[in-house]
Design a protein around this motif. Structure first.
Motif, mmCIF file in Angstrom:
data_model
loop_
_atom_site.group_PDB
_atom_site.id
_atom_site.type_symbol
_atom_site.label_atom_id
_atom_site.label_comp_id
_atom_site.label_asym_id
_atom_site.label_seq_id
_atom_site.Cartn_x
_atom_site.Cartn_y
_atom_site.Cartn_z
ATOM 1 N N MET A 123 -4.771 5.662 -11.495
ATOM 2 C CA MET A 123 -5.067 4.521 -10.624
ATOM 3 C C MET A 123 -5.316 5.001 -9.198
ATOM 4 S SD MET A 123 -2.454 1.453 -11.655
ATOM 5 C CE MET A 123 -2.569 0.624 -13.236
ATOM 6 N N ASP A 124 -6.087 4.204 -8.454
ATOM 7 C CA ASP A 124 -6.315 4.533 -7.055
ATOM 8 C C ASP A 124 -5.037 4.350 -6.247
ATOM 9 O OD1 ASP A 124 -8.935 5.039 -7.606
ATOM 10 O OD2 ASP A 124 -9.719 3.202 -6.708
ATOM 11 N N MET A 125 -4.845 5.191 -5.246
ATOM 12 C CA MET A 125 -3.751 4.978 -4.305
ATOM 13 C C MET A 125 -4.051 3.719 -3.495
ATOM 14 S SD MET A 125 -4.510 7.886 -1.390
ATOM 15 C CE MET A 125 -3.327 7.214 -0.214
ATOM 16 N N LEU A 126 -2.996 3.016 -3.106
ATOM 17 C CA LEU A 126 -3.149 1.783 -2.350
ATOM 18 C C LEU A 126 -2.950 2.033 -0.872
ATOM 19 C CD1 LEU A 126 -1.228 -0.821 -4.560
ATOM 20 C CD2 LEU A 126 -3.675 -0.325 -4.522
ATOM 21 N N GLY A 127 -3.794 1.420 -0.057
ATOM 22 C CA GLY A 127 -3.622 1.494 1.384
ATOM 23 C C GLY A 127 -2.522 0.577 1.862
ATOM 24 N N GLY A 128 -2.164 0.721 3.124
ATOM 25 C CA GLY A 128 -1.079 -0.079 3.677
ATOM 26 C C GLY A 128 -1.343 -1.568 3.611
ATOM 27 N N GLY A 129 -2.602 -1.978 3.818
ATOM 28 C CA GLY A 129 -2.923 -3.392 3.781
ATOM 29 C C GLY A 129 -2.663 -4.010 2.422
ATOM 30 N N ALA A 130 -3.015 -3.292 1.359
ATOM 31 C CA ALA A 130 -2.782 -3.798 0.010
ATOM 32 C C ALA A 130 -1.291 -3.877 -0.297
ATOM 33 C CB ALA A 130 -3.484 -2.906 -1.006
ATOM 34 N N ILE A 131 -0.529 -2.921 0.193
ATOM 35 C CA ILE A 131 0.919 -2.938 -0.028
ATOM 36 C C ILE A 131 1.550 -4.097 0.721
ATOM 37 C CG2 ILE A 131 3.063 -1.663 0.353
ATOM 38 C CD1 ILE A 131 1.382 0.917 -0.020
ATOM 39 N N ALA A 132 1.115 -4.319 1.961
ATOM 40 C CA ALA A 132 1.645 -5.437 2.737
ATOM 41 C C ALA A 132 1.300 -6.766 2.075
ATOM 42 C CB ALA A 132 1.097 -5.395 4.159
ATOM 43 N N ALA A 133 0.084 -6.884 1.554
ATOM 44 C CA ALA A 133 -0.356 -8.129 0.935
ATOM 45 C C ALA A 133 0.426 -8.461 -0.328
ATOM 46 C CB ALA A 133 -1.847 -8.058 0.621
ATOM 47 N N ALA A 134 1.019 -7.442 -0.956
ATOM 48 C CA ALA A 134 1.814 -7.678 -2.160
ATOM 49 C C ALA A 134 3.103 -8.432 -1.856
ATOM 50 C CB ALA A 134 2.140 -6.349 -2.846
ATOM 51 N N ASP A 135 3.537 -8.421 -0.597
ATOM 52 C CA ASP A 135 4.706 -9.199 -0.155
ATOM 53 C C ASP A 135 5.940 -8.914 -1.005
ATOM 54 O OD1 ASP A 135 6.160 -10.964 1.410
ATOM 55 O OD2 ASP A 135 5.538 -12.741 0.281
ATOM 56 N N LEU A 136 6.298 -7.641 -1.095
ATOM 57 C CA LEU A 136 7.463 -7.221 -1.871
ATOM 58 C C LEU A 136 8.700 -7.316 -0.992
ATOM 59 C CD1 LEU A 136 5.831 -4.080 -3.520
ATOM 60 C CD2 LEU A 136 6.100 -6.356 -4.531
ATOM 61 N N THR A 137 9.362 -8.456 -1.020
ATOM 62 C CA THR A 137 10.428 -8.730 -0.061
ATOM 63 C C THR A 137 11.604 -7.773 -0.168
ATOM 64 O OG1 THR A 137 11.355 -10.358 -1.601
ATOM 65 C CG2 THR A 137 9.834 -11.170 0.083
ATOM 66 N N ASP A 138 11.857 -7.230 -1.359
ATOM 67 C CA ASP A 138 13.002 -6.342 -1.547
ATOM 68 C C ASP A 138 12.674 -4.886 -1.248
ATOM 69 O OD1 ASP A 138 14.297 -8.574 -2.405
ATOM 70 O OD2 ASP A 138 14.621 -7.904 -4.463
ATOM 71 N N TRP A 139 11.397 -4.578 -1.013
ATOM 72 C CA TRP A 139 10.948 -3.192 -0.948
ATOM 73 C C TRP A 139 10.336 -2.870 0.405
ATOM 74 C CZ3 TRP A 139 11.487 -0.084 -5.379
ATOM 75 C CH2 TRP A 139 11.932 -0.778 -6.519
ATOM 76 N N ARG A 140 10.451 -1.591 0.778
ATOM 77 C CA ARG A 140 9.830 -1.117 2.013
ATOM 78 C C ARG A 140 9.039 0.151 1.700
ATOM 79 N NH1 ARG A 140 11.145 -5.418 2.791
ATOM 80 N NH2 ARG A 140 12.367 -6.351 4.498
ATOM 81 N N LYS A 141 7.869 0.265 2.308
ATOM 82 C CA LYS A 141 7.038 1.467 2.160
ATOM 83 C C LYS A 141 7.514 2.506 3.170
ATOM 84 C CE LYS A 141 3.331 4.119 1.463
ATOM 85 N NZ LYS A 141 3.379 4.966 2.679
ATOM 86 N N LEU A 142 8.096 3.604 2.676
ATOM 87 C CA LEU A 142 8.554 4.706 3.508
ATOM 88 C C LEU A 142 7.909 5.980 3.010
ATOM 89 C CD1 LEU A 142 12.416 3.997 3.621
ATOM 90 C CD2 LEU A 142 10.638 3.025 5.088
ATOM 91 N N ALA A 143 7.284 6.727 3.893
ATOM 92 C CA ALA A 143 6.608 7.974 3.507
ATOM 93 C C ALA A 143 5.651 7.682 2.359
ATOM 94 C CB ALA A 143 7.619 9.060 3.187
ATOM 95 N N GLN A 144 5.819 8.357 1.195
ATOM 96 C CA GLN A 144 4.845 8.222 0.116
ATOM 97 C C GLN A 144 5.133 7.084 -0.863
ATOM 98 O OE1 GLN A 144 6.504 11.306 0.611
ATOM 99 N NE2 GLN A 144 4.913 11.994 2.019
ATOM 100 N N GLY A 145 6.314 6.477 -0.791
ATOM 101 C CA GLY A 145 6.699 5.556 -1.855
ATOM 102 C C GLY A 145 7.270 4.233 -1.392
#
Length: 231
Positions: A1-23
């Protein structure tokens, strides 16, 4: 799968999760060891269904999870690289895990997650990287693992990642990078300053704040601002 950019990760609205470094990272609070084991058993079943699993660690009172794909596709022009990064599969599993935690009434504590990485300024990273790969992990193949650069990443996650920057003359060559959740970054900075440190560079747009101790040694508080959902 393609890696996701920050905008796509933010749009997922994962309230329990935070993007730190690679994961993606999450922490859930547990009453005891048994509750943690039962939670992880359910997470394992969900992972089996998707063919993907998180890295986990458990300490008294909490379970920490990290989601990343080791076969994400990064495109640099016409060149494709296989890297360790967040993909849609990680987003899907994160949502499943959040639902599992909700069913068990486990409280998430996303502001407490953090990741430590090491940075080394070097003039010839390709030359010295094998030494650091062997020293840190005992395995030369950890050079460039999950990265198109010479970065050292231990596949088992036992030691912090080591990446290489451009050498800038005399002075400190090593520094520590501390990735934290956006909502706790200022608290972390304020605590370091209260302990005697000082802010020497505040890159609000970059999400990087450089802190120096009383002897001039520096560390960096890092926030992935690209993955922060805008209100």
């Amino acid at each position: 799968m393609d890696m996701l950019g920050g905008g796509a990760i933010a749009a997922a609205d994962l309230t329990d999760w935070r993007k730190l470094a690679q994961g993606l990272h999450a922490r859930y609070l547990i009453d005891d060891f048994g509750a943690g084991v039962r939670f992880l058993a359910a997470v394992g079943e969900a992972g089996d269904e998707l063919g993907h699993h998180p890295r986990v660690s458990m300490a008294p009172g909490c379970v920490d999870l990290k989601l990343t794909s080791d076969d994400a596709v990064y495109r640099d022009g016409d060149t494709e690289h296989i890297v360790e990064w967040v993909t849609q599969l990680d987003i899907d599993l994160a949502r499943r895990i959040t639902a599992i935690a909700g069913e068990r009434r486990l409280r998430s504590e996303p502001g407490s997650v953090s990741v430590i990485e090491l940075g080394l300024d070097a003039a010839r990273s390709a030359t010295i990287a094998p030494v650091w790969a062997a020293l840190l992990t005992g395995d030369a193949s950890s050079q460039g693992h999950g990265s198109p650069s010479d970065e050292i990443r231990d596949a088992s996650g036992r030691v912090p990642n080591l990446w290489f920057g451009e050498a800038g003359g005399a002075g400190q060559r090593f520094h520590v990078e501390v990735y934290v959740a956006p909502e706790t970054a200022q608290q972390r900075i304020d605590a370091a300053v209260a302990a005697g440190g000082r802010v020497v560079d505040r890159g609000d747009e970059s999400g990087l704040t450089v802190i120096a101790d009383q002897e001039g040694n520096t560390g960096v508080v890092c926030v992935d601002v690209s993955a922060v959902q805008r209100g």
